[in-house]
Motif scaffolding. Structure first.
Motif: not given
Length: 431
Positions: A211-212, A242-246, A253-256
């Motif tokens: 969901l998130e 996809n090697p470009e996706v961590d 997410g940004h800052n958790g």
């Protein structure tokens, strides 16, 4: 209930409740046939027909065309049959209307009873069909009340039970609290659908991340395996083709921001997210985080998957975790039994081959090692006396009995399916 009331009531139910009125009409006809046989004598060839438009009810008897009539209730002569239609031959069946004169009173009573019964059954069937598709998925529930040790929650049109064993330890449930639950089971019972939900199931974590995290929902990032001890800690292994996706970054997410939403929903449960690796050694190293692993030796047999792990002397307690939780979750996450020792103990017992580990480094000085190990051994005696890690060295088995009993063996069965080494299969998303 007269004929017009019957038709009006049925049409109203069809419009408001979405129940198939043909099912109710067929049930009324079957019940009227039973009432007809009970009041006017059995007849194997009787048939009751309810007009769908007017509500008129008629009873028909089917009789076989014969040369000589022996039973007038079941047979009719050829001459009498040809008075109705010249096309009848011996062996054909002719229908005669035999509706009793006072049948309207009986039919009205029967129709009312059947209508109420079938309305309830159809309503239950509709609710069951509506919720069975949600089985093995999550939904938002509103806490209603507590019955004994179970919590009753509302899922909209239905109430569901959150048993004590499926509640997060220490979590409080107050009236009107909104919580996410995993729908374990939807069963049809004589009293209607019964729904059981869970807050402890590991799939709840997976569904929350779906969901998130858009990358998980669209398949860019895969959740390879999850190990959870509800209310305390979860370890989750993720992977992206996809090697470009961590994959880890996408989940955090940004800052958790993303993972914090899930942690808040789970009332502060810690979540470790690691990179899944096809290399079992690398996977185990990551699974034992935050401990630093010196070496991993894979020693699989035909009957079990085993990994021997060596950590620095000052990392053993960290690798094991409080009450053995870190290594236990790592074992569940990787689907392997993990035997773990400190470097000093491993070198003293030839636990693994250190050739590849040492490389060009100078060999251990025997005298220095002996002194160090004496000090370590004293510490280890104290460690063994600690109840949190009782029998750790002897057992080599990190399965938690209480945890497995709680899931009635479900988790161990799932691990065989989900956590096989080198498997590219995703976690089960059926329902």
């Amino acid at each position: 209930m007269d004929k017009k009331e019957l038709v009006t009531a049925l049409n109203l139910v069809v419009k408001e409740k979405g129940i198939d009125k043909e099912i109710i009409y067929e049930a009324i006809e079957a019940s009227l046939l039973t009432a007809c046989k009970k009041n006017y004598g059995p007849s194997q060839n009787a048939r009751v027909e309810v007009n769908r438009e007017t509500g008129d009810i008629k009873v028909f008897a089917s009789k076989e065309v014969v040369e000589e009539v022996y039973d007038s209730a079941l047979e009719v002569s050829l001459e009498e049959a040809r008075e109705i239609s010249p096309s009848y031959e011996i062996g054909d069946f002719v229908e005669f209307e035999v509706t009793p004169k006072n049948f309207d009173r009986i039919s009205a009573q029967t129709a009312k009873q059947v209508f109420v019964q079938k309305f309830r059954e159809a309503e239950r069937e509709k609710l069951y069909n509506e919720y069975i598709v949600k089985e093995k998925d999550i939904d938002t529930a509103i806490v209603q009340r507590t019955e004994r040790r179970s919590v009753i929650v509302s899922l909209g049109k239905m109430e569901a039970m959150l048993p004590f064993r499926e509640q997060i330890p220490g979590e409080e449930y107050r009236f009107n609290d909104r919580i996410k639950v995993y729908i374990l089971e939807v069963r049809q019972t004589p009293k209607g659908p019964q729904i059981n939900v869970s807050r402890t199931h590991y799939e709840l974590v997976k569904r929350l991340f779906e969901l998130e995290v858009p990358e998980i929902y669209d398949g860019t990032v895969e959740i390879k395996s999850i190990a959870r001890e509800a209310g305390s800690r979860t370890k989750m292994a993720v992977y992206s083709k996809n090697p470009e996706v961590d994959p880890v970054g996408a989940c955090v997410g940004h800052n958790g921001s993303r993972v914090n939403v899930i942690v808040e929903e789970l009332k502060g449960e810690k979540i470790d997210i690691i990179n899944w690796s096809e290399d079992p050694g690398e996977f185990i190293r990551a699974a034992l985080n935050p401990a630093k692993v010196i070496a991993v030796a894979i020693e699989d047999t035909e009957t079990e998957k085993l990994a021997k792990v060596v950590v620095a002397d000052n990392q053993l307690s960290l690798a094991i975790g409080r009450e053995g939780q870190n290594v236990r979750l790592a074992a569940k996450l990787t689907g392997r039994k993990i035997d773990i020792k400190s470097e000093a103990q491993a070198r003293a017992t030839n636990f693994i081959d250190f050739t590849a580990v040492d490389g060009e480094e100078a060999p251990y000085e025997s005298d220095e090692f002996s002194d160090d190990y004496d000090d370590y051994d004293d510490d280890y005696d104290d460690y063994d006396e600690n109840e949190e890690y009782d029998d750790y060295e002897d057992s080599g088995d990190y399965d938690d009995g209480d945890y497995d009993d709680k899931y009635d063996g479900e988790y161990e069965d799932d691990s065989e399916e989900y956590y096989e080494d080198d498997s590219e299969e995703e976690l089960d998303t059926e329902d």
